[in-house]
Design a protein around this motif. Structure first.
Motif, PDB file in Angstrom:
ATOM      1  N   ILE A   1      26.745  21.990   7.125  1.00 47.92           N
ATOM      2  CA  ILE A   1      27.203  23.322   7.515  1.00 47.92           C
ATOM      3  C   ILE A   1      26.420  23.770   8.739  1.00 47.92           C
TER       4      ILE A   1
ATOM      5  N   VAL B   1      25.329  32.232   6.536  1.00 45.18           N
ATOM      6  CA  VAL B   1      25.803  32.835   5.294  1.00 45.18           C
ATOM      7  C   VAL B   1      25.350  32.004   4.100  1.00 45.18           C
ATOM      8  N   ALA B   2      25.275  30.686   4.283  1.00 44.64           N
ATOM      9  CA  ALA B   2      24.790  29.847   3.188  1.00 44.64           C
ATOM     10  C   ALA B   2      23.339  30.190   2.849  1.00 44.64           C
TER      11      ALA B   2
ATOM     12  N   ALA C   1      22.900  32.901   0.466  1.00 43.43           N
ATOM     13  CA  ALA C   1      22.939  32.526  -0.948  1.00 43.43           C
ATOM     14  C   ALA C   1      21.522  32.402  -1.471  1.00 43.43           C
TER      15      ALA C   1
ATOM     16  N   PHE D   1      19.950  36.003  -1.853  1.00 46.81           N
ATOM     17  CA  PHE D   1      20.345  36.827  -2.998  1.00 46.81           C
ATOM     18  C   PHE D   1      19.985  36.168  -4.319  1.00 46.81           C
ATOM     19  N   PHE D   2      20.089  34.833  -4.359  1.00 42.95           N
ATOM     20  CA  PHE D   2      19.757  34.156  -5.611  1.00 42.95           C
ATOM     21  C   PHE D   2      18.272  34.319  -5.935  1.00 42.95           C
TER      22      PHE D   2
ATOM     23  N   TRP E   1      24.757  37.320  -6.372  1.00 43.63           N
ATOM     24  CA  TRP E   1      24.683  36.055  -5.630  1.00 43.63           C
ATOM     25  C   TRP E   1      25.817  35.088  -5.940  1.00 43.63           C
TER      26      TRP E   1
ATOM     27  N   TYR F   1      28.147  34.082  -3.119  1.00 49.23           N
ATOM     28  CA  TYR F   1      27.588  33.179  -2.118  1.00 49.23           C
ATOM     29  C   TYR F   1      27.581  31.746  -2.616  1.00 49.23           C
ATOM     30  N   ILE F   2      27.280  31.583  -3.905  1.00 49.89           N
ATOM     31  CA  ILE F   2      27.242  30.232  -4.453  1.00 49.89           C
ATOM     32  C   ILE F   2      28.648  29.628  -4.471  1.00 49.89           C
TER      33      ILE F   2
ATOM     34  N   LEU G   1      29.406  28.653  -1.006  1.00 51.02           N
ATOM     35  CA  LEU G   1      28.615  27.485  -0.629  1.00 51.02           C
ATOM     36  C   LEU G   1      29.238  26.219  -1.208  1.00 51.02           C
TER      37      LEU G   1
ATOM     38  N   LEU H   1      32.126  25.283   0.819  1.00 51.67           N
ATOM     39  CA  LEU H   1      31.718  24.833   2.155  1.00 51.67           C
ATOM     40  C   LEU H   1      31.231  23.401   2.156  1.00 51.67           C
TER      41      LEU H   1
END
Lengths: 358, 318
Positions: A128, A135-136, A139, A142-143, B292, B295-296, B299, B302
């Motif tokens: 990516i 944006v990845a 993740a 936020f995680f 989250w 986003y996961i 991902l 992606l």
């Protein structure tokens, strides 16, 4: 007039490749270090040291870390805040498990923990790219932030749900916790930041730095000349997260003294990103410039109305600060998109040939 | 073994056991997804036409909604306030084009991205300065938005649909259809597509980039206003809404940065996936995973399609 390199002959390759090849630069650096190590602790007041210098240094270190990743390797990351958090929480856990070990050891080791987490979240970077990668990394942000807030093991099940820094001593001097004086903490932070900035500067001037820059400029071309992309990118993530993690650990242990999960939220990530863009992508000194602007500018703006005798209420000042910061970001970008580091270069070049234009 | 069962069997058993709850969750996810899609739509419009990754889209939404409500609070009738707000969004588009985009033309993407952060900060400060920082409630009645809810009976129970949510979905549908028509059928729409395709080629056939940028930012502003009205009606109009815009980012990359249908499909996948995950799997992890999960999910997609579901295929040359 004073900034002339005429007569300074370089007789070895090493001298030519030195980070500061000009004598005046070396004197300048020595002067800055002298002021930082001697003058500020001796004459600085509590406000200068606690509110301005310590955060400035710590944020600069985080910015250097992000710059290694974004500025040198070209991998845009918005997860800096979370990686600082990893450093802080790792340091806290290690410190409370093994309180007898020197705190400095744990600050460094927590950097390695952060590096491991960084590598894990850096794995997608091979496929990516660009904004998709940014944006990845959100993740990760936020995680991890969710983990900090929801996993009580990380704060040893204490009631406040926050990191509470215990008192630790170093050579008999108290360096963390409520009993530590600002000057001691400042000197510890300064030493670590100076050492790590020096190491970073050496990394980017060497083989690894060139490898990263090749990947940044065009990763397929880099692959064709024999750079292993996976290794290069993951190494960038690891080193960057190490720096950021150490900065995070210092932020809690040597600056804030206590921190909740919100301290490492996305705003912190953005703040660090602003620093490197304003300061200059791909420049170590730029990280310091950026931290100056982003951290010290709002402080200055808040103090300004009182200084000139205007009385504006606090909420209004905050709003105006927001607006002015926004305008200044745009003005800086228009004036010099390559950041303050480039401005600095230009100024030095002008000084070198002065009074002639070239 | 218990854990595997809790992850792979129990949630599905629960879904089959009470279809009404499942339908309700999916509906809520659908509505959330539509609204995410609307924010993502604003992003896509600007990214396609000017290559700017517009971080300010979220704050434009808040700013538009705040202007609308703030004007109404100052005694302006609702429909005048609406027109004035649209005028403000136009002025904003012109201002951004003149003062930010034009001086920064031809700069690297990340610089333009950073500039939109400058816009974000400016708008936060301006919005608070003019309209105050307190949360306001959206003027739903004055804008003739329906309230209340209707119950839909399905086998196994009933599903409650908020009329406001239905209106939101309808408006979103109309807006997307309108934009599609605008892009396909009008002269400006053709120019927009030309600019999106190739800036230099568009310039060479006599399309004014500056004009197109104003139009695109204005369109994104209007989309932001519509989004702001519906998000504002669901919660309050406050700067906290900005966080919602961050949720649009996974939608955006899931669908592909340059694709309007991608924004819609991505929005729905994220919206529904997020709600289902939170409702059925969230308790296992202690809740709050909504922050989250999106986003996961993005991902995961992606990793298989690095350019998003509908993004243009990335061809790399040396």
């Amino acid at each position: 007039m004073f900034y002339r390199e005429a007569g300074q002959y370089k007789t070895t390759y090493a001298a030519d490749m030195a980070i500061f090849p000009i004598r005046q630069d070396r004197y300048g650096l020595a002067l800055i270090l002298l002021i930082a190590f001697v003058a500020i602790p001796a004459f600085g007041n509590q406000f200068l040291i606690n509110t301005m210098m310590i955060p400035f240094l710590i944020l600069s270190l985080a910015a250097i870390g992000l710059n290694l990743l974004t500025g040198y390797t070209g991998l845009l990351s918005l997860g800096t805040g979370a990686f600082m958090g990893v450093g802080a929480y790792a340091c806290y856990k290690l410190e409370t498990f093994f309180p007898q070990v020197n705190i400095l050891v744990w600050i460094v080791v927590s950097g390695f923990v952060s590096a491991l987490v960084g590598v894990a979240f850096g794995l997608p970077s091979l496929r990516i790219k660009g904004f998709y990668l940014a944006v990845a990394t959100l993740a990760a942000q936020f995680f991890l932030e969710w983990c900090f807030a929801r996993v009580p093991w990380l704060v040893n099940y204490n009631d406040s749900g926050a990191i509470e820094v215990p008192s630790e001593t170093l050579f008999g001097l108290s360096v963390t916790g409520p009993t530590a004086t600002p000057v001691t903490r400042y000197l510890v932070v300064l030493t670590i930041v100076a050492a790590m900035a020096w190491i970073a500067s050496n990394i980017v001037h060497g083989r690894i730095g060139r490898m990263w820059m090749a990947v940044r400029d065009m990763d397929i071309a880099a692959e064709l000349i024999g750079i292993r992309l996976l290794r290069a990118k993951l190494l960038a993530f690891a080193v960057s997260s190490f720096y950021v993690g150490v900065a995070g650990a210092m932020m809690v242990f040597l600056w804030l003294g206590a921190a909740e999960a919100e301290a490492f939220n996305i705003d912190l990530s953005f703040q660090i990103l602003f620093m490197i863009i304003i300061g200059g992508l791909g420049s170590i000194v730029g990280a310091f410039f950026g931290a100056t602007i982003i951290h010290l500018l709002p402080i200055a703006l808040r103090a300004l109305p009182a200084m000139v005798g205007l009385s504006i209420d606090a909420a209004r000042i905050d709003q105006l600060t927001f607006m002015i910061t926004g305008i200044l970001i745009i003005v800086f970008l228009i004036a010099e998109p390559h950041g303050l580091a480039r401005l600095w270069q230009t100024a030095k070049q002008k000084l070198r040939v002065w009074p002639f234009p070239y | 073994m218990d854990l595997l069962r809790a992850i792979f069997i129990d949630p599905f058993a629960q879904m089959i056991g009470s279809p009404d709850l499942l339908a309700q969750t999916i509906w809520e996810g659908f509505v959330g997804g539509v609204l995410y899609a609307l924010i993502a739509l604003g992003f896509v419009l600007i990214f396609k036409a000017s290559g700017v990754f517009n971080f300010a889209q979220g704050i434009m939404m808040v700013f538009a909604a705040l202007t609308l409500v703030g004007l109404h609070e100052k005694g302006v009738p609702a429909w005048v306030a609406l027109i004035l707000t649209i005028a403000v969004m136009y002025a904003l588009a012109v201002g951004i084009e003149r003062l930010v985009l034009r001086p920064l033309v031809n700069q690297p993407d990340i610089i333009l991205f950073m500039a939109t952060f400058g816009i974000t900060y400016f708008l936060i400060g301006l919005g608070e300065l003019v309209f105050g920082g307190n949360p306001k409630s959206m003027i739903t009645k004055e804008l003739f938005l329906p309230g209340g809810s209707i119950d839909l009976h399905i086998p196994g129970g009933r599903v409650q649909l908020q009329k406001l949510d239905i209106a939101a979905a309808a408006v979103a549908l109309i807006m997307v259809a309108g934009l599609a028509l605008f892009f396909q059928k009008t002269r400006i729409g053709r120019a927009l597509r030309a600019v999106a395709d190739d800036h230099q080629a568009a310039l060479s056939v006599g399309i004014s980039l500056n004009q197109i940028w104003v139009i695109v930012w204005f369109t994104a502003g209007v989309v932001a206003l519509a989004t702001g009205i519906f998000w504002g009606a669901r919660s309050d109009v406050s700067f906290a809404l900005q966080v919602v815009a961050l949720k649009a980012l996974p939608v955006l990359i899931l669908g592909g940065l340059t694709s309007v249908p991608g924004a819609i499909v991505g929005g729905l996948i994220i919206g529904i996936g997020e709600k289902l995950g939170e409702f059925y799997w969230g308790p296992l992890l202690g809740g709050g995973i909504e922050s989250w999960l999106a986003y996961i999910i993005a991902l995961a997609f992606l990793l298989f399609r690095p350019q998003g579901l509908f993004g243009e295929k990335i061809i790399e040359r040396i």
